[in-house]
Design a protein around this motif. Structure first.
Motif, PDB file in Angstrom:
ATOM      1  N   LYS A 123       0.834  -1.201   0.000  1.00 43.48           N
ATOM      2  CA  LYS A 123       0.000   0.000   0.000  1.00 43.48           C
ATOM      3  C   LYS A 123       0.872   1.256   0.000  1.00 43.48           C
ATOM      4  O   LYS A 123       0.632   2.186  -0.779  1.00 43.48           O
ATOM      5  N   ASP A 124       1.902   1.289   0.851  1.00 45.18           N
ATOM      6  CA  ASP A 124       2.818   2.434   0.890  1.00 45.18           C
ATOM      7  C   ASP A 124       3.518   2.622  -0.453  1.00 45.18           C
ATOM      8  O   ASP A 124       3.663   3.746  -0.944  1.00 45.18           O
ATOM      9  N   TYR A 125       3.955   1.525  -1.058  1.00 47.65           N
ATOM     10  CA  TYR A 125       4.624   1.581  -2.362  1.00 47.65           C
ATOM     11  C   TYR A 125       3.694   2.196  -3.402  1.00 47.65           C
ATOM     12  O   TYR A 125       4.094   3.085  -4.165  1.00 47.65           O
ATOM     13  N   GLU A 126       2.443   1.722  -3.437  1.00 48.49           N
ATOM     14  CA  GLU A 126       1.491   2.218  -4.436  1.00 48.49           C
ATOM     15  C   GLU A 126       1.126   3.678  -4.199  1.00 48.49           C
ATOM     16  O   GLU A 126       0.898   4.421  -5.152  1.00 48.49           O
ATOM     17  N   LEU A 127       1.080   4.106  -2.956  1.00 46.10           N
ATOM     18  CA  LEU A 127       0.828   5.521  -2.674  1.00 46.10           C
ATOM     19  C   LEU A 127       1.979   6.393  -3.182  1.00 46.10           C
ATOM     20  O   LEU A 127       1.760   7.515  -3.625  1.00 46.10           O
ATOM     21  N   THR A 128       3.179   5.865  -3.142  1.00 49.74           N
ATOM     22  CA  THR A 128       4.357   6.609  -3.583  1.00 49.74           C
ATOM     23  C   THR A 128       4.560   6.545  -5.090  1.00 49.74           C
ATOM     24  O   THR A 128       4.815   7.562  -5.736  1.00 49.74           O
ATOM     25  N   PHE A 129       4.425   5.348  -5.676  1.00 53.96           N
ATOM     26  CA  PHE A 129       4.804   5.135  -7.067  1.00 53.96           C
ATOM     27  C   PHE A 129       3.640   4.839  -8.009  1.00 53.96           C
ATOM     28  O   PHE A 129       3.834   4.723  -9.212  1.00 53.96           O
ATOM     29  N   GLY A 130       2.437   4.657  -7.488  1.00 50.69           N
ATOM     30  CA  GLY A 130       1.291   4.325  -8.319  1.00 50.69           C
ATOM     31  C   GLY A 130       0.945   2.849  -8.239  1.00 50.69           C
ATOM     32  O   GLY A 130       1.707   2.043  -7.698  1.00 50.69           O
ATOM     33  N   ALA A 131      -0.196   2.518  -8.800  1.00 44.98           N
ATOM     34  CA  ALA A 131      -0.702   1.139  -8.723  1.00 44.98           C
ATOM     35  C   ALA A 131       0.246   0.158  -9.400  1.00 44.98           C
ATOM     36  O   ALA A 131       0.830   0.455 -10.438  1.00 44.98           O
ATOM     37  N   ILE A 132       0.388  -0.991  -8.789  1.00 42.81           N
ATOM     38  CA  ILE A 132       1.195  -2.069  -9.347  1.00 42.81           C
ATOM     39  C   ILE A 132       0.296  -2.891 -10.261  1.00 42.81           C
ATOM     40  O   ILE A 132      -0.716  -3.433  -9.798  1.00 42.81           O
TER      41      ILE A 132
END
Length: 105
Positions: free
Chosen positions: A84-93
């Motif tokens: 979730k943190d990754y997607e908030l930073t870089f966008g949806a996987i």
């Protein structure tokens, strides 16, 4: 195990953590994961996909990790938070189909 989580469901323990044997521990890249369960544990087998066709897969087994169900559940909570943190930073996987049979035709 000290678990740090934003979730209210997981208890947060504050301890100084010393990790030993980091230099000796192997590091792997895995693009193939197989998960199996039993009454007593959850097995996660990590591998590297070497060759794939519609009829055949060649996977090199790299490591197998056994976890208690409680530990696996705690890991899943932490992993979900990191994604979730990754997607908030870089966008949806984007997600790929699980198998060639589920791919859109």
């Amino acid at each position: 195990m000290g678990i740090k989580s934003k979730s209210k469901k997981v208890v947060e323990l504050q301890r100084q953590r010393e990790v030993m044997g980091v230099e000796e521990a192997p590091t792997y890249y895995s693009n193939s994961v197989e998960i199996a369960t039993s009454l007593w544990d959850i097995r996660i087998r990590f591998g590297e996909l070497k060759e794939a066709s519609r009829e055949h897969l060649i996977v090199k087994n790299l490591a197998t990790v056994y976890l208690s169900p409680a530990h696996a559940k705690a890991v899943s909570v932490l992993l979900a938070e990191k994604i979730k943190d990754y997607e908030l930073t870089f966008g949806a996987i984007p997600t790929a189909p699980i198998s060639p049979d589920t791919a859109e035709k």
